[in-house]
Design an enzyme around this catalytic site. Structure first.
Site, short mmCIF file in Angstrom:
data_model
loop_
_atom_site.label_atom_id
_atom_site.label_comp_id
_atom_site.label_asym_id
_atom_site.label_seq_id
_atom_site.Cartn_x
_atom_site.Cartn_y
_atom_site.Cartn_z
CD GLU A 31 -0.67 2.32 4.11
OE1 GLU A 31 -0.38 2.90 3.05
OE2 GLU A 31 -1.83 2.01 4.42
CG HIS A 49 -1.98 -0.97 1.27
ND1 HIS A 49 -3.27 -0.69 0.91
CD2 HIS A 49 -1.95 -2.29 1.58
CE1 HIS A 49 -4.01 -1.79 0.99
NE2 HIS A 49 -3.23 -2.78 1.39
ZN ZN Z 1 -4.16 1.25 0.57
#
Ligand code: ZN
Length: 316
Positions: free
Chosen positions: A280, A198
């Site tokens: 992330e 992500h």
């Molecule tokens: Zn995401």
């Protein structure tokens, strides 16, 4: 090198809900335009299993492609397979016999399927959206494009090590998969490691990466107790190699600086029965982070850092 980050468990990020405007637009506007407007209206993020904090909307009316330097980048898969679970076991290598599932967050076409991705699915602890659109840079480079690109680079690198690599989606399905199916793909593959890719959508000035570890959850269909320990090992190794290879600092806005965060509200983690983490890679809404995320050369480093963390975990 193992990365020993501090322990902390921040409260889950705020997840803005879709408002009545979305519904009103859905009734008025057909087709792709509807998809774009919904994408804009929900800020490119929201519920589902998006671990991000996307609460800043794009001001750009266009969804542009990534900077077109990809073709020149080493390690990028030139023509990705269109089979979501395509795998080509390498004949040899230190990871021969190991199965790695890469979960590219979101789907480039999710924004065209608002109704489908808003369907509620059971994640054990509660119900939440099937999937989300993800965020984008202010210039319109979408998180879904980013995650798929990094996944392709990782697939190449891990296959070179002999691993069998599967993707949960390869831009080859109209939307999703839903977060429960994303977990199920890793479970049914009996994956030795799963990493969900992500990029975040937080405020400008918020920078850096973080790795999300499963908390101990035992509710309904969710039981992470057996994977909390190995997932932490995986996450520490991924964070450590990500720092080493990209030179990028851990998040300055979530956690306490160590780049590790534990969450109990993500279906992709709650429903996993195999070691799994999310990463992330940076904040798409920060201009300095966005400059990295849109660079093919940096994405190659990111893919290498994550892959090296996986290799370290699998080789023990
Ligand atoms: Zn995401």
């Amino acid at each position: 090198m193992s990365y020993a980050g501090p322990e902390f468990e921040p409260s889950p990020p705020r997840r803005p809900r879709r408002g009545p405007l979305t519904v009103a637009l859905a009734a008025l506007v057909p087709g792709a335009l509807l998809g774009w407007l919904v994408y804009e209206t929900v800020g490119g993020s929201g519920g589902g299993d998006d671990p991000g904090r996307a609460d800043v909307r794009s001001s750009s009316p266009t969804v542009s492609r990534a900077p077109s330097d990809d073709a020149k980048e080493p390690g990028a898969s030139p023509s990705p397979s269109k089979s979501a679970t395509a795998s080509a076991p390498a004949a040899s290598g230190p990871l021969k016999g190991k199965v790695v599932v890469i979960d590219p967050g979101h789907n480039p076409d999710n924004f065209r399927h608002a109704a489908e991705i808003n369907r509620q699915v059971d994640i054990g602890t509660h119900r939440k959206e099937c999937d989300t659109t993800g965020t984008s840079t202010n210039a319109g480079y979408t998180e879904a494009e980013f995650t798929l690109d990094v996944a392709h680079r990782m697939r190449t690198l891990l296959r070179e090590q002999g691993a069998t690599v599967k993707l949960t989606q390869d831009g080859d399905r109209p939307f999703g998969p839903c977060v429960d199916e994303r977990a199920r793909i890793g479970n049914e593959a009996k994956a030795d490691a799963v990493v969900s890719i992500h990029a975040d959508g937080s405020g400008a000035g918020n920078r850096g990466f973080h790795v999300i570890l499963p908390g101990s959850v035992h509710a309904g269909a969710a039981d992470t107790r057996a994977i909390v320990g190995p997932s932490r090992d995986l996450g520490e190794r991924v964070a450590g190699r990500f720092v080493a290879v990209t030179g990028t600092a851990p998040s300055n806005y979530i956690g306490d600086g160590g780049g590790l965060v534990t969450r109990k509200d993500l279906g992709g983690l709650n429903l996993s029965t195999v070691p799994k983490v999310f990463i992330e890679c940076g904040n798409m809404r920060d201009s300095k982070d966005a400059a990295l995320l849109t660079s093919g050369a940096w994405r190659q480093k990111a893919a290498r850092g994550i892959s090296e963390g996986i290799v370290g975990f699998l080789r023990g």
